[in-house]
Design an enzyme around this catalytic site. Sequence first.
Site, PDB file in Angstrom:
ATOM      1  N   HIS A 159       0.831  -1.207   0.000  1.00 33.93           N
ATOM      2  CA  HIS A 159       0.000   0.000   0.000  1.00 33.93           C
ATOM      3  C   HIS A 159       0.868   1.261   0.000  1.00 33.93           C
ATOM      4  O   HIS A 159       0.902   1.987  -0.978  1.00 33.93           O
ATOM      5  CB  HIS A 159      -0.939  -0.003   1.212  1.00 33.93           C
ATOM      6  N   HIS A 174      -1.779   1.005   7.908  1.00 35.40           N
ATOM      7  CA  HIS A 174      -3.229   1.113   7.710  1.00 35.40           C
ATOM      8  C   HIS A 174      -3.884  -0.258   7.795  1.00 35.40           C
ATOM      9  O   HIS A 174      -4.948  -0.479   7.239  1.00 35.40           O
ATOM     10  CB  HIS A 174      -3.524   1.786   6.368  1.00 35.40           C
TER      11      HIS A 174
HETATM   12 FE1  FES Z   1       0.279  -0.893   4.762  1.00 34.90          FE
HETATM   13 FE2  FES Z   1      -1.070   1.319   4.280  1.00 34.90          FE
HETATM   14  S1  FES Z   1       1.075   1.057   4.333  1.00 34.90           S
HETATM   15  S2  FES Z   1      -1.839  -0.640   4.708  1.00 34.90           S
END
Ligand code: FES
Length: 174
Positions: free
Chosen positions: A104, A123
């Site tokens: 992500h 997140h």
């Molecule tokens: Fe891993 Fe956002 S950096 S869920």
Amino acid sequence: MERCNRLVDVGRRQFLRGSAFAAAGAAAAVSLPATPAKAAPGLALVEYPSNRLANIAHQKPKEPLDVGYPDDNAPGVLLKLGTRVEGGAGPDGDIVGFSTVCPHKGFPLNYNAEDRTLNCPGHYSRFDCEAGGLQIWGQATQNLPQYQLRVDEKGDIFAEGLDELIYGRLSNVL
Ligand code: FES
């Protein structure tokens, strides 16, 4: 009035000339031999190094081993899951490896030995290590890059590829 008729005549001729060009172009397009389109190679399809990461003698269930692949700036982990899984290497088919950079936004992932998942503190995305790094929850839009592993006759574990693009890279091999 005569001038007006001439203008109409000129307009008609230009229209007919344009129509002829359009018809000729369409005919040429139809009669051109079809050249096969070449697809650009996938970003993850590059020449990977074959790097020795560990030996199976040092792999214990529930104890993740920190590694780097395809280079030291690409953190990852080797896991002995204790259960044969698809894509698992070694005599028990239970050794897997993953990038530990969250797809992500690049937070480092933590391993949970209880449910064999890699988890993101950023997140909260979660990835199933028994299912090829499948994302099971969260913000990421990609599964975790998994290592392609090979174990030789001495028990040395080699990484020889990745199935997804590592976060932050345009190519897995720099
Ligand atoms: Fe891993 Fe956002 S950096 S869920």
